[in-house]
Design a protein around this motif. Structure first.
Motif, PDB file in Angstrom:
ATOM      1  N   ALA A  23      -8.611 -13.101  -0.181  1.00  0.00           N
ATOM      2  CA  ALA A  23      -8.184 -14.014  -1.242  1.00  0.00           C
ATOM      3  C   ALA A  23      -8.540 -15.459  -0.911  1.00  0.00           C
ATOM      4  O   ALA A  23      -7.959 -16.393  -1.461  1.00  0.00           O
ATOM      5  CB  ALA A  23      -6.684 -13.877  -1.478  1.00  0.00           C
ATOM      6  N   GLY A  24      -9.489 -15.647   0.020  1.00  0.00           N
ATOM      7  CA  GLY A  24      -9.891 -16.984   0.400  1.00  0.00           C
ATOM      8  C   GLY A  24      -8.963 -17.636   1.403  1.00  0.00           C
ATOM      9  O   GLY A  24      -9.105 -18.830   1.702  1.00  0.00           O
ATOM     10  N   ASP A  25      -8.016 -16.875   1.944  1.00  0.00           N
ATOM     11  CA  ASP A  25      -7.077 -17.403   2.922  1.00  0.00           C
ATOM     12  C   ASP A  25      -7.789 -17.639   4.255  1.00  0.00           C
ATOM     13  O   ASP A  25      -8.715 -16.939   4.617  1.00  0.00           O
ATOM     14  CB  ASP A  25      -5.874 -16.468   3.096  1.00  0.00           C
ATOM     15  N   SER A  26      -7.317 -18.629   4.986  1.00  0.00           N
ATOM     16  CA  SER A  26      -7.977 -19.051   6.213  1.00  0.00           C
ATOM     17  C   SER A  26      -7.474 -18.268   7.414  1.00  0.00           C
ATOM     18  O   SER A  26      -6.261 -18.096   7.595  1.00  0.00           O
ATOM     19  CB  SER A  26      -7.735 -20.546   6.432  1.00  0.00           C
ATOM     20  N   HIS A  27      -8.407 -17.775   8.239  1.00  0.00           N
ATOM     21  CA  HIS A  27      -8.060 -17.038   9.444  1.00  0.00           C
ATOM     22  C   HIS A  27      -8.953 -17.493  10.600  1.00  0.00           C
ATOM     23  O   HIS A  27      -9.999 -18.124  10.398  1.00  0.00           O
ATOM     24  CB  HIS A  27      -8.266 -15.524   9.253  1.00  0.00           C
ATOM     25  N   ARG A  87       4.436 -12.196   1.436  1.00  0.00           N
ATOM     26  CA  ARG A  87       3.495 -13.102   2.077  1.00  0.00           C
ATOM     27  C   ARG A  87       3.875 -13.246   3.551  1.00  0.00           C
ATOM     28  O   ARG A  87       5.058 -13.286   3.893  1.00  0.00           O
ATOM     29  CB  ARG A  87       3.518 -14.467   1.380  1.00  0.00           C
ATOM     30  N   HIS A  88       2.879 -13.343   4.409  1.00  0.00           N
ATOM     31  CA  HIS A  88       3.149 -13.453   5.832  1.00  0.00           C
ATOM     32  C   HIS A  88       1.967 -14.106   6.543  1.00  0.00           C
ATOM     33  O   HIS A  88       0.901 -14.301   5.944  1.00  0.00           O
ATOM     34  CB  HIS A  88       3.422 -12.068   6.431  1.00  0.00           C
ATOM     35  N   GLU A  89       2.179 -14.447   7.807  1.00  0.00           N
ATOM     36  CA  GLU A  89       1.122 -15.047   8.614  1.00  0.00           C
ATOM     37  C   GLU A  89       1.372 -14.733  10.076  1.00  0.00           C
ATOM     38  O   GLU A  89       2.454 -14.266  10.458  1.00  0.00           O
ATOM     39  CB  GLU A  89       1.089 -16.563   8.417  1.00  0.00           C
ATOM     40  N   HIS A 125      -0.962 -14.973   3.728  1.00  0.00           N
ATOM     41  CA  HIS A 125      -1.683 -14.154   2.761  1.00  0.00           C
ATOM     42  C   HIS A 125      -0.807 -12.991   2.297  1.00  0.00           C
ATOM     43  O   HIS A 125       0.281 -12.764   2.817  1.00  0.00           O
ATOM     44  CB  HIS A 125      -2.978 -13.603   3.382  1.00  0.00           C
ATOM     45  N   LEU A 126      -1.317 -12.273   1.334  1.00  0.00           N
ATOM     46  CA  LEU A 126      -0.656 -11.093   0.779  1.00  0.00           C
ATOM     47  C   LEU A 126      -1.601  -9.911   0.960  1.00  0.00           C
ATOM     48  O   LEU A 126      -2.743  -9.950   0.511  1.00  0.00           O
ATOM     49  CB  LEU A 126      -0.361 -11.319  -0.709  1.00  0.00           C
ATOM     50  N   ASP A 127      -1.144  -8.853   1.636  1.00  0.00           N
ATOM     51  CA  ASP A 127      -2.021  -7.709   1.908  1.00  0.00           C
ATOM     52  C   ASP A 127      -2.527  -7.044   0.633  1.00  0.00           C
ATOM     53  O   ASP A 127      -3.622  -6.479   0.611  1.00  0.00           O
ATOM     54  CB  ASP A 127      -1.291  -6.677   2.769  1.00  0.00           C
ATOM     55  N   ALA A 161     -15.234  -7.600   3.431  1.00  0.00           N
ATOM     56  CA  ALA A 161     -14.362  -6.642   4.092  1.00  0.00           C
ATOM     57  C   ALA A 161     -12.988  -7.210   4.344  1.00  0.00           C
ATOM     58  O   ALA A 161     -11.999  -6.502   4.354  1.00  0.00           O
ATOM     59  CB  ALA A 161     -14.984  -6.184   5.420  1.00  0.00           C
ATOM     60  N   GLY A 162     -12.882  -8.541   4.545  1.00  0.00           N
ATOM     61  CA  GLY A 162     -11.598  -9.183   4.743  1.00  0.00           C
ATOM     62  C   GLY A 162     -10.949  -8.800   6.057  1.00  0.00           C
ATOM     63  O   GLY A 162     -11.535  -8.196   6.905  1.00  0.00           O
ATOM     64  N   VAL A 163      -9.694  -9.218   6.225  1.00  0.00           N
ATOM     65  CA  VAL A 163      -8.945  -8.877   7.416  1.00  0.00           C
ATOM     66  C   VAL A 163      -7.712  -8.083   7.073  1.00  0.00           C
ATOM     67  O   VAL A 163      -6.976  -7.698   7.933  1.00  0.00           O
ATOM     68  CB  VAL A 163      -8.542 -10.150   8.216  1.00  0.00           C
TER      69      VAL A 163
END
Length: 225
Positions: free
Chosen positions: A63-67, A189-191, A136-138, A223-225
């Motif tokens: 979702a474009g979230d930063s990791h 939501r979690h991190e 993010h949200l899984d 593929a995302g995380v």
């Protein structure tokens, strides 16, 4: 499957299963203590097998979230396709261990399911100092994801707390020890906070009642995380 729980494979008592189920219902997240779902030998086997799998650095989620995390894919769940194991012997052996009947039975009880869950995606995370997983949200990776299961594979690290943000409640901070298993709903939501020292390593897999193609539709599939 019930018979498998009555021999050596009785991983958890009915009382413990009920306790964890209630806590998951109330909080949305529960930590199952070390050596309850996985023995030290099984953890060591997972750790050894994952060394055979190629690693990639991931900086952005679905979702474009930063990791900032290093990932090894075991089973993938790309948009528009059914889940599939990554090629090679190690991913298949890891999945066989995770899908063992007694472990599936115990997890099914904790999740409150009447039938087995499908593991749609599975991967390992390696997080050296400075690594983090942004909020993010899984369900952004697959709308059918229902629960995430996180197996802690490392002992000596600081930071890297798992933080959950329930709707209408204060955030919850978890620091699972080596061998513990954290189960959380994919609707929260979690991190993972930045690792300060040492190396945080975990095995992460996502469960769903649905086994078909991933129904997520995006313009540029990752593929995302």
């Amino acid at each position: 499957m019930a018979r498998a729980m009555n021999d050596k494979s009785r991983l958890l008592s009915e009382e413990a299963l009920t306790k964890y189920r209630i806590e998951l219902l109330v909080k949305g997240t529960v930590v199952i203590g070390p050596q309850m779902l996985f023995t030290q030998d099984e953890l060591a086997k997972i750790d050894q097998l994952q060394t055979e799998i190629p690693e990639e650095e991931v900086r952005e989620g679905d979702a474009g979230d930063s990791h900032n995390v290093f990932v090894k894919r075991v089973r993938v769940d790309p948009p528009g396709r059914a889940p599939s194991d990554v090629s090679g012997a190690a991913p298949g052996q890891i999945m066989e261990l995770l899908e063992r009947k007694d472990r599936s039975f115990a997890l099914r009880k904790i999740l409150g399911a009447t039938s087995d869950y499908v593991i749609r995606r599975c991967q390992t995370h390696r997080m050296p100092p400075g690594s983090f997983v942004g909020i993010h949200l899984d369900a952004a990776s697959d709308p059918d994801f229902e629960y995430a299961v996180i197996v802690q594979l490392a002992r000596d690290f600081e930071g890297g707390e798992f933080v959950v943000y329930p709707s209408g409640y204060e955030h919850q901070v978890f620091r699972p020890p080596f061998g513990a298993v954290l189960v959380t709903t994919c609707k929260l939501r979690h991190e993972v906070k930045p690792v300060l020292s040492g190396e945080r390593r975990s095995l992460v897999y996502f469960c769903s009642k649905r086994s078909g193609a991933n129904r997520r539709i995006i313009e540029n599939s990752t593929a995302g995380v």
